[in-house]
Design a protein around this motif. Structure first.
Motif, PDB file in Angstrom:
ATOM      1  N   TYR A 271       0.419  -1.258   0.089  1.00  0.00           N
ATOM      2  CA  TYR A 271      -0.003   0.112  -0.017  1.00  0.00           C
ATOM      3  C   TYR A 271       0.810   1.652  -0.298  1.00  0.00           C
ATOM      4  CZ  TYR A 271      -4.408  -2.610   0.809  1.00  0.00           C
ATOM      5  OH  TYR A 271      -6.096  -3.350   0.172  1.00  0.00           O
ATOM      6  N   GLU A 274       1.273   1.648  -3.393  1.00  0.00           N
ATOM      7  CA  GLU A 274       0.086   2.660  -4.183  1.00  0.00           C
ATOM      8  C   GLU A 274      -0.163   3.811  -3.898  1.00  0.00           C
ATOM      9  OE1 GLU A 274      -2.800  -0.089  -5.126  1.00  0.00           O
ATOM     10  OE2 GLU A 274      -2.212  -1.796  -3.647  1.00  0.00           O
ATOM     11  N   GLN A 343      -5.424   5.383 -15.559  1.00  0.00           N
ATOM     12  CA  GLN A 343      -6.030   4.515 -16.365  1.00  0.00           C
ATOM     13  C   GLN A 343      -4.939   3.565 -16.754  1.00  0.00           C
ATOM     14  OE1 GLN A 343      -7.192   5.682 -20.516  1.00  0.00           O
ATOM     15  NE2 GLN A 343      -8.210   3.450 -21.275  1.00  0.00           N
ATOM     16  N   THR A 345      -2.893   2.142 -14.775  1.00  0.00           N
ATOM     17  CA  THR A 345      -1.890   1.264 -13.490  1.00  0.00           C
ATOM     18  C   THR A 345      -3.249   0.221 -13.272  1.00  0.00           C
ATOM     19  OG1 THR A 345      -3.330   3.166 -12.276  1.00  0.00           O
ATOM     20  CG2 THR A 345      -0.894   2.884 -12.613  1.00  0.00           C
ATOM     21  N   HIS A 346      -5.019   0.820 -14.169  1.00  0.00           N
ATOM     22  CA  HIS A 346      -5.204  -0.449 -13.502  1.00  0.00           C
ATOM     23  C   HIS A 346      -5.624  -1.842 -14.847  1.00  0.00           C
ATOM     24  CE1 HIS A 346      -5.878   1.548  -9.804  1.00  0.00           C
ATOM     25  NE2 HIS A 346      -6.538   2.928 -10.615  1.00  0.00           N
ATOM     26  N   GLU A 347      -5.707  -2.383 -14.374  1.00  0.00           N
ATOM     27  CA  GLU A 347      -6.060  -3.674 -15.498  1.00  0.00           C
ATOM     28  C   GLU A 347      -7.091  -3.902 -15.999  1.00  0.00           C
ATOM     29  OE1 GLU A 347      -4.227  -7.585 -13.901  1.00  0.00           O
ATOM     30  OE2 GLU A 347      -2.671  -7.355 -13.448  1.00  0.00           O
ATOM     31  N   ASN A 348      -8.501  -3.175 -15.405  1.00  0.00           N
ATOM     32  CA  ASN A 348      -9.994  -3.801 -16.036  1.00  0.00           C
ATOM     33  C   ASN A 348      -9.992  -2.553 -16.662  1.00  0.00           C
ATOM     34  OD1 ASN A 348      -9.458  -1.588 -13.331  1.00  0.00           O
ATOM     35  ND2 ASN A 348     -11.870  -1.313 -13.649  1.00  0.00           N
ATOM     36  N   GLN A 364     -16.601   4.567 -10.862  1.00  0.00           N
ATOM     37  CA  GLN A 364     -15.480   3.976 -10.159  1.00  0.00           C
ATOM     38  C   GLN A 364     -14.794   5.268 -10.019  1.00  0.00           C
ATOM     39  OE1 GLN A 364     -12.341   1.425 -12.426  1.00  0.00           O
ATOM     40  NE2 GLN A 364     -14.000   0.124 -11.634  1.00  0.00           N
ATOM     41  N   ARG A 368      -7.589   5.649  -7.127  1.00  0.00           N
ATOM     42  CA  ARG A 368      -8.462   3.866  -5.653  1.00  0.00           C
ATOM     43  C   ARG A 368      -6.634   3.083  -5.775  1.00  0.00           C
ATOM     44  NH1 ARG A 368      -9.726  -0.583  -9.087  1.00  0.00           N
ATOM     45  NH2 ARG A 368      -9.611   0.506 -11.597  1.00  0.00           N
ATOM     46  N   PHE A 369      -7.292   2.356  -4.611  1.00  0.00           N
ATOM     47  CA  PHE A 369      -5.856   1.224  -4.481  1.00  0.00           C
ATOM     48  C   PHE A 369      -6.800   0.177  -5.459  1.00  0.00           C
ATOM     49  CE2 PHE A 369      -5.547   2.677  -0.372  1.00  0.00           C
ATOM     50  CZ  PHE A 369      -4.212   3.529  -0.015  1.00  0.00           C
ATOM     51  N   LYS A 370      -5.620  -0.722  -5.795  1.00  0.00           N
ATOM     52  CA  LYS A 370      -6.134  -1.601  -7.193  1.00  0.00           C
ATOM     53  C   LYS A 370      -7.595  -2.703  -6.796  1.00  0.00           C
ATOM     54  CE  LYS A 370      -1.536  -1.864  -9.249  1.00  0.00           C
ATOM     55  NZ  LYS A 370      -0.343  -2.145  -9.141  1.00  0.00           N
ATOM     56  N   ASP A 371      -6.912  -2.448  -5.252  1.00  0.00           N
ATOM     57  CA  ASP A 371      -8.511  -3.721  -4.745  1.00  0.00           C
ATOM     58  C   ASP A 371      -9.762  -2.904  -4.962  1.00  0.00           C
ATOM     59  OD1 ASP A 371      -8.166  -2.101  -2.217  1.00  0.00           O
ATOM     60  OD2 ASP A 371      -7.167  -3.275  -1.352  1.00  0.00           O
TER      61      ASP A 371
END
Length: 451
Positions: A271, A274, A343, A345-348, A364, A368-371
């Motif tokens: 964290y 992140e 954008q 940094t987030h796989e989705n 969204q 935000r954190f990855k989780d």
């Protein structure tokens, strides 16, 4: 051998309204049965009648228990378990109004009862609500309205500050008064008491919050028909200590911070890594938009960002909601590259183009954190960075925070010649507020015309 029941008579104290009562004693000289005398029967009948009384008209109208005023239009009386005088009067509609004078002294109670009667008649003729509410009742209604608007999403963030002022200061001091009876003397006494509670002389911005909260209560009272809009009200003072210059960063300092953040997260896991990565992007977005850190930035979602076209030029605009409500703001053109970097940094969402992402109106968070969790303690992370770089204190000696980036944005825009009215709309503030905190800059901007 047991004795038979034997009838005997006993004298009673005077307050029983009966001279004697006859009883039957059993073998153990205990009361077996009591025979009713005429006086006892009257007491029982009186008690039964009292239980059956449910309305004001059923009250005992014995002259020795009631006091009649204004040709018997106003009736005063006492009730059990209360030391205050009560009063009642009938409206033109036939409805009874009953209330406590909250006075033990009869002369004071008479004055209050007659004043309420006169006020009620006057208001009834004008079509207003008959009885004036106390200040605390009006204030609680005002609070309910603001909380309802906040829950519906139509209220302003500043409402939370108004509610705090009303509950902590206005109700405790003015609560038992009537709005129409508050005088300039009461206002002066309140301001002395408030400053004692605050343990400091408030600044102009604080006084403005107090004055606006007080005005909202009077507005609610007028809208509810409790008072007339023709009635003059005293106002809270706005004369306070002048606010200090808002701490900001110089262009050089901003450049140093951004350079440090570009590599600060490298090789740091979990964290902490992140948080540093999010801080890098957050600082850039704040510097390119002027939005408020906290309520506006940390609640920003992808669905709040869109392209806006004017004269064949595309602009990025953000919908933010802060303490002054929601508004659109225009971001600098460089902001598009920052959004693409976030954008990635987030796989989705990394596989899309920025245009595709914005068209999706994704609910969204941008930061935000990855989780998916919302970042926390961003100010502490930024503070540690400033401490390492020896940049905590500004020129005026005050500590700088993430919010200082907003003041940096305002400073740079004013020095670049941005119209102060345009800037006020962009930042969700007022021209007066900008002039108050950046008055030296506005004079510098006019140097060419003044020289």
């Amino acid at each position: 051998m047991k004795k038979t029941n034997e009838k005997q008579s006993f004298a009673l104290p005077k307050y029983y309204n009966a001279e004697t009562i006859s009883v039957l004693l059993n073998a153990n000289n205990s009361v077996s049965n009591a025979t009713d005398t005429v006086a006892v029967l009257k007491i029982k009948q009186h008690t039964k009648t009292q239980i059956q009384r449910k309305t004001i008209e059923d009250l005992d109208t014995a002259e020795e228990r009631l006091i009649h005023l204004r040709d018997s239009e106003v009736v005063m009386f006492r009730v059990k378990h209360s030391n205050y005088w009560q009063a009642r009067f009938r409206l033109y509609t036939g409805k009874w109004i009953r209330f406590s004078t909250r006075r033990r002294n009869l002369d004071d109670a008479k004055q209050i009862a007659c004043e309420k009667y006169d006020e009620a008649r006057y208001r009834e003729r004008l079509g207003f609500t008959v009885l004036v509410k106390r200040f605390d009742e009006m204030a609680k209604c005002c609070i309910s309205e603001m909380r309802r608007d906040l829950a519906a999403g139509t209220g302003k963030k500043i409402y939370t500050a108004y509610i705090a002022v009303i509950e902590t200061y206005l109700i405790p001091f003015f609560g038992q008064m009537y709005l129409t009876s508050i005088t300039s003397k009461h206002i002066a006494e309140f301001e002395v008491w408030r400053n004692t509670q605050l343990r400091r002389k408030p600044k102009v911005s604080t006084l403005l919050t107090f004055a606006t909260a007080f005005t909202r209560i009077t507005k609610t009272a007028v809208e509810q028909g409790w008072i007339s809009d023709k009635v003059p009200f005293p106002k809270l003072s706005l004369r306070g200590e002048k606010g200090q210059v808002r701490p900001a960063f110089t262009k050089t300092e901003v450049s140093l911070i951004q350079t440090q953040l570009r590599s600060r997260y490298v090789g740091v896991e979990g964290y902490t890594g992140e948080m540093r990565l999010i801080l890098r992007d957050l600082v850039d977005i704040l510097m390119l938009t002027g939005m408020r850190q906290g309520t506006e930035s940390m609640n920003l979602e992808w669905k709040h960002i869109e392209w806006y076209v004017e004269k064949d030029v595309r602009y990025l605009r953000f919908w933010v909601s802060g303490k002054t409500g929601g508004r659109w703001l225009i971001a600098k053109h460089e902001c598009a590259e920052i959004l693409k970097r976030i954008q990635a940094t987030h796989e989705n969402i990394a596989v899309m183009t920025l245009d595709e992402l914005l068209e999706m109106k994704l609910a969204q968070r941008v930061f935000r954190f990855k989780d998916g969790r919302k970042p926390f303690e961003m100010n502490k992370v930024f503070r540690r960075l400033l401490e390492e770089m020896n940049l905590v204190k500004g020129q005026a000696g005050t500590d700088r925070t993430l919010y200082s980036l907003r003041h940096t944005y305002a400073t740079q825009e004013l020095l670049a010649g941005t119209d102060i009215h345009t800037l006020a709309r962009q930042m969700g503030t007022s021209v007066v507020m900008l002039e108050r905190h950046y008055s030296k800059l506005t004079a510098t901007m006019a140097a060419e015309q003044l020289a």
